[in-house]
Design a protein around this motif. Structure first.
Motif, PDB file in Angstrom:
ATOM      1  N   ILE A  17      -0.040 -25.634 -86.947  1.00  0.00           N
ATOM      2  CA  ILE A  17      -0.232 -25.958 -85.543  1.00  0.00           C
ATOM      3  C   ILE A  17      -1.698 -26.270 -85.258  1.00  0.00           C
ATOM      4  O   ILE A  17      -1.999 -26.956 -84.290  1.00  0.00           O
ATOM      5  CB  ILE A  17       0.328 -24.871 -84.594  1.00  0.00           C
ATOM      6  CG1 ILE A  17      -0.300 -23.518 -84.869  1.00  0.00           C
ATOM      7  CG2 ILE A  17       1.838 -24.820 -84.675  1.00  0.00           C
ATOM      8  CD1 ILE A  17       0.074 -22.447 -83.857  1.00  0.00           C
ATOM      9  N   GLU A  20      -1.802 -29.914 -85.900  1.00  0.00           N
ATOM     10  CA  GLU A  20      -1.127 -30.581 -84.786  1.00  0.00           C
ATOM     11  C   GLU A  20      -2.017 -30.639 -83.552  1.00  0.00           C
ATOM     12  O   GLU A  20      -2.053 -31.655 -82.855  1.00  0.00           O
ATOM     13  CB  GLU A  20       0.200 -29.888 -84.467  1.00  0.00           C
ATOM     14  CG  GLU A  20       1.233 -30.087 -85.550  1.00  0.00           C
ATOM     15  CD  GLU A  20       2.579 -29.493 -85.197  1.00  0.00           C
ATOM     16  OE1 GLU A  20       2.958 -29.527 -84.005  1.00  0.00           O
ATOM     17  OE2 GLU A  20       3.264 -29.007 -86.118  1.00  0.00           O
ATOM     18  N   HIS A 127      -6.535 -21.190 -82.960  1.00  0.00           N
ATOM     19  CA  HIS A 127      -6.136 -21.684 -84.277  1.00  0.00           C
ATOM     20  C   HIS A 127      -7.271 -21.657 -85.302  1.00  0.00           C
ATOM     21  O   HIS A 127      -7.073 -22.119 -86.428  1.00  0.00           O
ATOM     22  CB  HIS A 127      -5.631 -23.127 -84.172  1.00  0.00           C
ATOM     23  CG  HIS A 127      -4.537 -23.329 -83.196  1.00  0.00           C
ATOM     24  ND1 HIS A 127      -3.393 -22.556 -83.157  1.00  0.00           N
ATOM     25  CD2 HIS A 127      -4.402 -24.224 -82.202  1.00  0.00           C
ATOM     26  CE1 HIS A 127      -2.612 -22.973 -82.186  1.00  0.00           C
ATOM     27  NE2 HIS A 127      -3.204 -23.981 -81.588  1.00  0.00           N
ATOM     28  N   SER A 150       5.153 -25.524 -86.879  1.00  0.00           N
ATOM     29  CA  SER A 150       6.243 -25.967 -86.008  1.00  0.00           C
ATOM     30  C   SER A 150       7.577 -25.506 -86.599  1.00  0.00           C
ATOM     31  O   SER A 150       7.664 -25.199 -87.789  1.00  0.00           O
ATOM     32  CB  SER A 150       6.220 -27.488 -85.868  1.00  0.00           C
ATOM     33  OG  SER A 150       6.552 -28.085 -87.102  1.00  0.00           O
TER      34      SER A 150
END
Length: 167
Positions: A17, A20, A127, A150
């Motif tokens: 993530i 992402e 993150h 994800s």
């Protein structure tokens, strides 16, 4: 007007993530973003997914974003970027420890192709500790990676480690 194309290279094994987050933020700044899975590792790593599966996972994660393309490449990153008319290389920096290596790579890439710009992106604070290697190891040892990848990546990781998928 010229189309702004960027390349975000990496191993993406697995796509986290954190990756992402960077992709979704960069795509707001460029017309087209190529998420490029390196076929040749720059650092020794034990892989989880083959290259084609990583590309497929990236495509699945960004199926809602037509400006994101996923592909693989081999050879020099600057040669790939130049061939794809991408004048921006995006690199994520999680910590100061990432900076020295990334800075050296950026300088080398600029030496090989002076027209390229390297853009360093810090991930969202939540993150900053994530790395593919760490997530892969947690998954390999049976830990829950739900908060780090994800759902589609989690399902593939469960299959790779031969565990039943969880909801």
């Amino acid at each position: 007007m010229k189309k702004t194309i960027a390349v975000y290279p990496g191993s993406f094994d697995p796509l986290t993530i954190g990756h992402e987050d960077i992709v979704r933020r960069i795509v707001r700044l460029v017309d087209h973003l190529i998420v490029a899975v390196a076929e040749t590792a720059t650092q020794p790593k034990s892989g989880l997914f083959p290259i084609d599966e990583r590309v497929e996972l990236i495509r699945s994660a960004f199926a809602d974003e037509p400006r994101v393309e996923a592909t693989s490449f081999c050879g020099l990153l600057v040669d790939f970027a130049r061939a794809r008319k991408a004048r921006i290389i995006v690199r994520g920096l999680r910590a100061v420890s990432d900076f020295e290596y990334e800075f050296q790579m950026a300088l080398m890439n600029r030496s090989l192709w002076p027209e390229v710009e390297v853009l360093f992106m810090a991930p969202a604070t939540r993150h900053t500790f994530l790395s593919s290697s760490l997530v892969r190891e947690v998954g390999r040892l049976g830990g829950d990676v739900t908060d780090f990848v994800s759902p589609v990546v989690k399902a593939r990781m469960d299959r790779a480690f031969e565990r039943p998928a969880t909801d």
